[in-house]
Design a protein around this motif. Structure first.
Motif, PDB file in Angstrom:
ATOM      1  N   GLY A  41       0.828  -1.101   0.097  1.00  0.00           N
ATOM      2  CA  GLY A  41      -0.097  -0.146  -0.069  1.00  0.00           C
ATOM      3  C   GLY A  41       0.724   1.205  -0.071  1.00  0.00           C
ATOM      4  O   GLY A  41       2.216   1.252   0.247  1.00  0.00           O
ATOM      5  N   PRO A  42       0.225   2.451  -0.270  1.00  0.00           N
ATOM      6  CA  PRO A  42       0.945   3.633  -0.314  1.00  0.00           C
ATOM      7  C   PRO A  42       0.970   4.446   1.026  1.00  0.00           C
ATOM      8  O   PRO A  42       0.164   4.129   1.980  1.00  0.00           O
ATOM      9  N   HIS A  43       1.679   5.106   1.441  1.00  0.00           N
ATOM     10  CA  HIS A  43       2.004   6.252   2.286  1.00  0.00           C
ATOM     11  C   HIS A  43       1.227   7.434   1.901  1.00  0.00           C
ATOM     12  O   HIS A  43       1.689   8.116   1.298  1.00  0.00           O
ATOM     13  N   PRO A  44       0.116   7.769   2.597  1.00  0.00           N
ATOM     14  CA  PRO A  44      -0.688   9.027   2.232  1.00  0.00           C
ATOM     15  C   PRO A  44       0.401  10.328   2.610  1.00  0.00           C
ATOM     16  O   PRO A  44       1.150  10.255   3.796  1.00  0.00           O
ATOM     17  N   ALA A  45       0.263  11.217   1.671  1.00  0.00           N
ATOM     18  CA  ALA A  45       0.978  12.480   2.107  1.00  0.00           C
ATOM     19  C   ALA A  45       0.572  13.315   3.282  1.00  0.00           C
ATOM     20  O   ALA A  45       1.572  14.028   3.832  1.00  0.00           O
ATOM     21  N   ASP A  47      -1.993  12.975   7.065  1.00  0.00           N
ATOM     22  CA  ASP A  47      -2.438  11.997   8.001  1.00  0.00           C
ATOM     23  C   ASP A  47      -3.915  11.775   7.827  1.00  0.00           C
ATOM     24  O   ASP A  47      -4.858  12.160   8.615  1.00  0.00           O
ATOM     25  N   THR A  48      -4.340  11.074   6.856  1.00  0.00           N
ATOM     26  CA  THR A  48      -5.713  10.755   6.746  1.00  0.00           C
ATOM     27  C   THR A  48      -5.652   9.651   5.780  1.00  0.00           C
ATOM     28  O   THR A  48      -4.649   9.481   4.720  1.00  0.00           O
ATOM     29  N   PRO A  49      -6.688   8.675   5.935  1.00  0.00           N
ATOM     30  CA  PRO A  49      -6.677   7.198   4.732  1.00  0.00           C
ATOM     31  C   PRO A  49      -6.830   7.753   3.127  1.00  0.00           C
ATOM     32  O   PRO A  49      -6.281   7.185   2.178  1.00  0.00           O
ATOM     33  N   ASP A  50      -7.553   9.235   2.987  1.00  0.00           N
ATOM     34  CA  ASP A  50      -7.789   9.398   1.655  1.00  0.00           C
ATOM     35  C   ASP A  50      -7.222  10.668   1.534  1.00  0.00           C
ATOM     36  O   ASP A  50      -7.698  11.748   1.906  1.00  0.00           O
ATOM     37  N   PRO A  51      -5.796  10.893   1.042  1.00  0.00           N
ATOM     38  CA  PRO A  51      -5.466  12.220   1.156  1.00  0.00           C
ATOM     39  C   PRO A  51      -5.726  13.151  -0.177  1.00  0.00           C
ATOM     40  O   PRO A  51      -5.340  14.403  -0.085  1.00  0.00           O
ATOM     41  N   GLY A  52      -6.621  12.749  -1.012  1.00  0.00           N
ATOM     42  CA  GLY A  52      -7.052  13.479  -2.086  1.00  0.00           C
ATOM     43  C   GLY A  52      -5.943  14.085  -2.920  1.00  0.00           C
ATOM     44  O   GLY A  52      -5.061  13.306  -3.245  1.00  0.00           O
TER      45      GLY A  52
END
Length: 99
Positions: A41-45, A47-52
């Motif tokens: 999986g990716p690391h969101p940029a 602190d949220t599961p969906d970084p938009g």
């Protein structure tokens, strides 16, 4: 043996990720079908599961390979590499302890 493939994205990688995502996921699905994928999986940029639009700062894949060389070869041929998503990729042996 398992290997951790730790990838760091270039700045503003989201458009690059989007162009190569299908091919990237196809390779991960193959590892999963072979029973070799532990986690990916990716690391969101942010602190949220969906970084938009903030996108991602990198990725982690932990999978089973015959050797460090085989894991590195697999990582080097990732479509995200060809698309310029990753600025750095580190491959290390990984020992599963838990769960």
């Amino acid at each position: 043996m398992y290997y951790a493939i730790i990838s760091e994205d270039v700045d503003n990688s989201l458009p690059l990720r989007q162009t190569a995502r299908a091919a990237h996921l196809e390779r991960l699905q193959k590892l999963k079908a072979e029973g070799r994928l532990l986690v990916a999986g990716p690391h969101p940029a942010i602190d949220t599961p969906d970084p938009g639009n903030a996108g991602f700062s990198g990725s982690l894949v932990v999978a089973e390979f015959d050797s460090l060389v085989a894991a590195q070869t697999w990582a080097d041929s990732d479509p995200y590499m060809d698309a310029g998503v990753y600025r750095k990729v580190t491959v290390k042996p990984f020992k599963v302890v838990l769960p």
